[in-house]
Write a protein that holds these residues in place. Sequence first.
Motif, short mmCIF file in Angstrom:
data_model
loop_
_atom_site.label_atom_id
_atom_site.label_comp_id
_atom_site.label_asym_id
_atom_site.label_seq_id
_atom_site.Cartn_x
_atom_site.Cartn_y
_atom_site.Cartn_z
N UNK A 217 66.75 97.03 -5.48
CA UNK A 217 67.01 95.93 -4.08
C UNK A 217 65.71 95.01 -4.48
N UNK A 218 65.20 94.55 -4.85
CA UNK A 218 65.20 92.49 -5.53
C UNK A 218 66.06 91.94 -5.65
N UNK A 219 66.87 92.90 -6.45
CA UNK A 219 67.96 91.88 -7.10
C UNK A 219 69.32 92.22 -6.18
N UNK A 220 69.48 92.79 -5.21
CA UNK A 220 70.51 93.48 -3.90
C UNK A 220 69.58 91.67 -3.00
N UNK A 221 68.77 91.68 -2.51
CA UNK A 221 68.03 90.75 -1.88
C UNK A 221 67.98 88.85 -1.89
N UNK A 222 67.85 88.71 -3.69
CA UNK A 222 67.39 88.21 -4.03
C UNK A 222 69.28 87.53 -4.12
N UNK A 223 69.78 88.16 -4.09
CA UNK A 223 72.02 87.87 -4.15
C UNK A 223 72.03 87.32 -2.88
N UNK A 224 71.47 87.63 -1.90
CA UNK A 224 71.73 87.18 -0.25
C UNK A 224 71.95 85.56 -0.74
N UNK A 225 71.16 84.99 -1.27
CA UNK A 225 70.68 83.63 -1.52
C UNK A 225 71.45 83.09 -2.83
N UNK A 226 71.23 83.84 -3.67
CA UNK A 226 72.39 83.17 -5.06
C UNK A 226 74.17 83.43 -4.97
N UNK A 227 74.14 84.41 -4.65
CA UNK A 227 75.53 83.96 -4.09
C UNK A 227 76.22 84.83 -5.23
N UNK A 228 75.27 85.56 -6.35
CA UNK A 228 76.22 85.96 -8.08
C UNK A 228 77.00 87.26 -8.59
N UNK A 229 77.55 87.98 -7.10
CA UNK A 229 78.02 89.56 -7.05
C UNK A 229 76.93 90.26 -8.22
N UNK A 230 75.70 89.88 -8.11
CA UNK A 230 75.67 91.01 -8.85
C UNK A 230 74.85 92.52 -8.63
N UNK A 231 75.75 92.84 -7.69
CA UNK A 231 76.34 94.22 -7.05
C UNK A 231 77.40 94.36 -7.89
N UNK A 232 78.16 94.25 -8.49
CA UNK A 232 79.78 94.16 -8.83
C UNK A 232 79.76 95.20 -9.46
N UNK A 233 79.36 95.97 -10.17
CA UNK A 233 79.22 96.79 -11.28
C UNK A 233 78.68 98.17 -10.59
N UNK A 234 78.42 98.28 -9.70
CA UNK A 234 77.96 99.47 -9.22
C UNK A 234 79.08 100.42 -8.86
N UNK A 235 78.64 101.72 -9.42
CA UNK A 235 79.63 103.08 -9.75
C UNK A 235 80.53 102.62 -10.94
N UNK A 236 79.99 101.44 -11.50
CA UNK A 236 81.04 101.72 -12.86
C UNK A 236 80.72 102.78 -14.24
#
Length: 238
Positions: A217-236
């Motif tokens: 949840x922390x990384x997903x929240x911070x990525x709203x600012x960073x815009x690095x698509x950190x959740x891209x590999x979910x489900x891989x």
Amino acid sequence: MLRIIDARTREPVDPAPARRGLTRVVVHAPGSDTTNLRVLLVGDLLVRTLELGGTPVWALLTGGRRQPELRAGAATLGIRPFEDSPDVGAGLGEAQVVHVTAEGGAVADGVRIAVAPVEPGPTDHCDPAALRLALISRHHSAPVRLEAARLDDARATLARWRGAVARWARQPSRPIPDAVRGRLRDAWEDDLDVPRVLDVLRQVETEPDLPDGARFETYAYADRLLGLDLTRDLGSPS
């Protein structure tokens, strides 16, 4: 509360002085090189930060003949579209106008964020998100040198974080600890100190007592600012 350092006065300024008042962000990027791309990226970070705080934003881009090339590069880096800047003055109801420009850029009077230059490097075949990470890993007031080692480090960090986020997402969700959320907001509200945001994520990555669901949840929240698509590999697959 977000504070930025006005490049003209070197004094802290509130870019959202009125609750729910409109802030106009005007990015001045007349070229399409990496420095102009960084200027637009800082504008994108400012818009994201204001929106996270609930401030409505009118995001505008003023540039020269290379604007199509700049917009194409911006889209590759995940920078959200800015409107073409019309010939407008004050008095449109906004509570604040913030200009984002390269160091030494000439703009109208007003609050100004000056962005230090980028020394171009070997960006061919580089993951655009890794390039974005490399550009935001230093404060916007500090020059960036795009050496191969910096890009390799950004690429490795991005791959590690995306893999970790995908693993953490398999665990039960847990809320972001208030202290962690506070550190993130304190960082990005302190003159867009994105490098300090990245430091918080590194601490969260290795904090032994933090549940994996809270890390996610922390990384997903911070990525709203960073815009690095950190959740891209979910489900891989693992």
